[in-house]
Design a protein around this motif. Sequence first.
Motif, mmCIF file in Angstrom:
data_model
loop_
_atom_site.group_PDB
_atom_site.id
_atom_site.type_symbol
_atom_site.label_atom_id
_atom_site.label_comp_id
_atom_site.label_asym_id
_atom_site.label_seq_id
_atom_site.Cartn_x
_atom_site.Cartn_y
_atom_site.Cartn_z
ATOM 1 N N TYR A 104 -32.928 -17.815 -48.823
ATOM 2 C CA TYR A 104 -33.175 -16.416 -48.474
ATOM 3 C C TYR A 104 -31.947 -15.873 -47.750
ATOM 4 C CZ TYR A 104 -34.031 -17.862 -43.643
ATOM 5 O OH TYR A 104 -33.877 -18.361 -42.387
ATOM 6 N N ARG A 105 -31.766 -14.576 -47.846
ATOM 7 C CA ARG A 105 -30.623 -13.958 -47.175
ATOM 8 C C ARG A 105 -31.005 -13.675 -45.739
ATOM 9 N NH1 ARG A 105 -27.591 -9.060 -49.986
ATOM 10 N NH2 ARG A 105 -29.339 -7.935 -49.109
ATOM 11 N N ASP A 106 -30.203 -14.197 -44.815
ATOM 12 C CA ASP A 106 -30.457 -13.878 -43.411
ATOM 13 C C ASP A 106 -30.318 -12.359 -43.241
ATOM 14 O OD1 ASP A 106 -30.280 -15.191 -40.410
ATOM 15 O OD2 ASP A 106 -29.291 -13.234 -40.581
ATOM 16 N N PRO A 133 -33.318 -12.070 -60.243
ATOM 17 C CA PRO A 133 -33.146 -10.681 -60.684
ATOM 18 C C PRO A 133 -31.919 -9.993 -60.092
ATOM 19 C CG PRO A 133 -35.349 -11.019 -59.735
ATOM 20 C CD PRO A 133 -34.592 -12.297 -59.553
ATOM 21 N N MET A 134 -31.508 -10.376 -58.862
ATOM 22 C CA MET A 134 -30.474 -9.598 -58.171
ATOM 23 C C MET A 134 -29.251 -10.444 -57.819
ATOM 24 S SD MET A 134 -32.296 -6.934 -58.211
ATOM 25 C CE MET A 134 -31.611 -5.609 -57.245
ATOM 26 N N LEU A 135 -28.070 -9.912 -58.104
ATOM 27 C CA LEU A 135 -26.801 -10.522 -57.671
ATOM 28 C C LEU A 135 -26.126 -9.468 -56.798
ATOM 29 C CD1 LEU A 135 -24.720 -12.892 -58.074
ATOM 30 C CD2 LEU A 135 -23.744 -11.517 -59.905
ATOM 31 N N ALA A 136 -26.233 -9.628 -55.486
ATOM 32 C CA ALA A 136 -25.730 -8.578 -54.572
ATOM 33 C C ALA A 136 -24.356 -8.979 -54.024
ATOM 34 C CB ALA A 136 -26.759 -8.327 -53.484
ATOM 35 N N THR A 137 -24.327 -9.741 -52.911
ATOM 36 C CA THR A 137 -23.020 -10.238 -52.431
ATOM 37 C C THR A 137 -22.563 -11.431 -53.258
ATOM 38 O OG1 THR A 137 -23.989 -11.844 -50.896
ATOM 39 C CG2 THR A 137 -23.632 -9.619 -50.045
ATOM 40 N N ASN A 192 -26.345 -2.327 -45.845
ATOM 41 C CA ASN A 192 -27.279 -3.451 -45.668
ATOM 42 C C ASN A 192 -27.169 -4.466 -46.796
ATOM 43 O OD1 ASN A 192 -28.428 -2.413 -43.280
ATOM 44 N ND2 ASN A 192 -29.595 -0.947 -44.522
ATOM 45 N N LYS A 193 -26.130 -4.329 -47.609
ATOM 46 C CA LYS A 193 -25.868 -5.250 -48.737
ATOM 47 C C LYS A 193 -26.962 -5.173 -49.800
ATOM 48 C CE LYS A 193 -22.219 -6.834 -46.561
ATOM 49 N NZ LYS A 193 -20.946 -6.157 -46.850
ATOM 50 N N TYR A 194 -27.553 -3.986 -49.924
ATOM 51 C CA TYR A 194 -28.462 -3.735 -51.054
ATOM 52 C C TYR A 194 -27.675 -3.069 -52.176
ATOM 53 C CZ TYR A 194 -32.819 -5.326 -49.134
ATOM 54 O OH TYR A 194 -33.821 -6.140 -48.677
ATOM 55 N N ILE A 195 -28.109 -3.367 -53.413
ATOM 56 C CA ILE A 195 -27.394 -2.837 -54.567
ATOM 57 C C ILE A 195 -27.732 -1.353 -54.739
ATOM 58 C CG2 ILE A 195 -27.075 -3.034 -57.056
ATOM 59 C CD1 ILE A 195 -27.825 -6.019 -56.803
ATOM 60 N N VAL A 196 -26.698 -0.544 -54.992
ATOM 61 C CA VAL A 196 -26.849 0.900 -55.218
ATOM 62 C C VAL A 196 -26.423 1.222 -56.657
ATOM 63 C CG1 VAL A 196 -26.152 3.200 -54.432
ATOM 64 C CG2 VAL A 196 -26.270 1.296 -52.776
ATOM 65 N N LEU A 199 -32.727 -1.494 -57.412
ATOM 66 C CA LEU A 199 -34.177 -1.291 -57.579
ATOM 67 C C LEU A 199 -34.916 -1.621 -56.289
ATOM 68 C CD1 LEU A 199 -35.049 -4.432 -57.824
ATOM 69 C CD2 LEU A 199 -34.741 -4.099 -60.269
ATOM 70 N N GLY A 200 -34.163 -1.758 -55.192
ATOM 71 C CA GLY A 200 -34.785 -2.121 -53.917
ATOM 72 C C GLY A 200 -34.847 -3.629 -53.768
ATOM 73 N N ASP A 201 -35.843 -4.108 -53.017
ATOM 74 C CA ASP A 201 -35.982 -5.542 -52.778
ATOM 75 C C ASP A 201 -36.848 -6.146 -53.887
ATOM 76 O OD1 ASP A 201 -37.134 -8.076 -51.804
ATOM 77 O OD2 ASP A 201 -36.037 -7.579 -49.971
ATOM 78 N N ALA A 202 -36.225 -6.920 -54.752
ATOM 79 C CA ALA A 202 -36.930 -7.429 -55.936
ATOM 80 C C ALA A 202 -38.122 -8.309 -55.537
ATOM 81 C CB ALA A 202 -35.959 -8.204 -56.818
ATOM 82 N N GLY A 203 -37.924 -9.203 -54.564
ATOM 83 C CA GLY A 203 -39.011 -10.100 -54.140
ATOM 84 C C GLY A 203 -40.203 -9.316 -53.627
ATOM 85 N N ASP A 204 -39.940 -8.341 -52.782
ATOM 86 C CA ASP A 204 -41.030 -7.528 -52.225
ATOM 87 C C ASP A 204 -41.766 -6.767 -53.323
ATOM 88 O OD1 ASP A 204 -40.725 -8.343 -49.643
ATOM 89 O OD2 ASP A 204 -39.491 -6.645 -49.026
HETATM 90 N N1 URA Z 1 -31.766 -8.480 -52.890
HETATM 91 C C1 URA Z 1 -32.590 -7.578 -53.480
HETATM 92 O O1 URA Z 1 -33.764 -7.884 -53.751
HETATM 93 N N2 URA Z 1 -32.110 -6.361 -53.732
HETATM 94 C C2 URA Z 1 -30.848 -5.999 -53.460
HETATM 95 O O2 URA Z 1 -30.459 -4.844 -53.736
HETATM 96 C C3 URA Z 1 -30.009 -6.936 -52.861
HETATM 97 C C4 URA Z 1 -30.487 -8.177 -52.590
#
Ligand code: URA
Length: 210
Positions: A104-106, A133-137, A192-196, A199-204
Motif C-alpha cells: 500500500y502507498r503510505d 489498475p493504477m500506475l501513479a508514481t 497528492n500523487k493521484y493521477i490527473v 479515476l480517483g482511488d481505484a481500491g476504494d
Molecule cells: N492510486 C489510485 O488508486 N489512484 C491514483 O490516482 C493513484 C494511485
Amino acid sequence: MSATPFIMDHPLIQHKIALLRDKNTGSKEFRELIAEVTMLMCYEATRDLPMKEVEIETPITIAKTKVLAGRKLAFVPILRAGIGMVDGALELVPAAKVGHIGLYRDPVTHKPVEYYCKLPADIGEREVIVIDPMLATGGSAIDAIKMIKRRGAKNIKFMCIIAAPEGLNALTEAHPDVQVYCGALDDHLNENKYIVPGLGDAGDRIFGTK
Ligand code: URA
Ligand code: PRP
C-alpha cells in the motif's frame, strides 16, 4: 534498451475507461467495467504466447492446427485494487495460476509498504503478468516486480488500466526488460500523487470503501 510501452487504443477499451472515470459510476458497475477492460487488455497482452502445431481430426479430415504451447502463465495482482482485475484475466486464461503481492502507498510519503507476498512455487518457469489498475508514481509496480524477480521470475509483463507519465518513465527505467501495457496514458500526478484526470482511488471505488 526498454521496450516501448503498449498503449491500448481500442474503442471498446477507451469507451469503458471513460465510464470508469465518471465519478457517478457506482461500485457494482465499476467492478464489472474493470473486469471487462482487463479481459480486453489481456487479449492483447497474450498475443505473443508461444504456440505449437498439432494434428486433430475434424469431422471432415485430419488438420494441422495450432494450440498454446503449454508455457505456463501466472497473474500477480497487487493488492488491493489489483484483485479487481483477477476475474477478467482468469476469464480469458482459466488455467493460469494467481500470486498475490500486498503493497500500500503510505499516505504521507507515497512510498509503497510491503505487507504480503505469496507466489506460485514454480514462478521462475512461468510467464508473469503483474496487474494493477493504477500506475501513479510507479513505486508499487517497481517494488512488486523486484519481489517477483527475487523469487526467480525472468519473463514479466505489467498491465495497468491508467498510467501517469511519471510512473511509466520510472517503471521502464527501473525494469527495462518488462513490457508495459496501459489502457490510457494520462496527463500528470497532482500534489497528492493521484493521477490527473485519472479515476480517483481505484481500491476504494472497487470495494466501496471511504
Ligand atoms: N492510486 C489510485 O488508486 N489512484 C491514483 O490516482 C493513484 C494511485
Ligand atoms: C494504488 C494502486 C497501486 C498504487 C499506485 O494502491 O492500486 O497499487 O496505488 O500508486 P504508485 O504507482 O504511486 O505506487 P493503494 O496504495 O491505494 O492501495 P489499495 O490498492 O490497497 O487501495
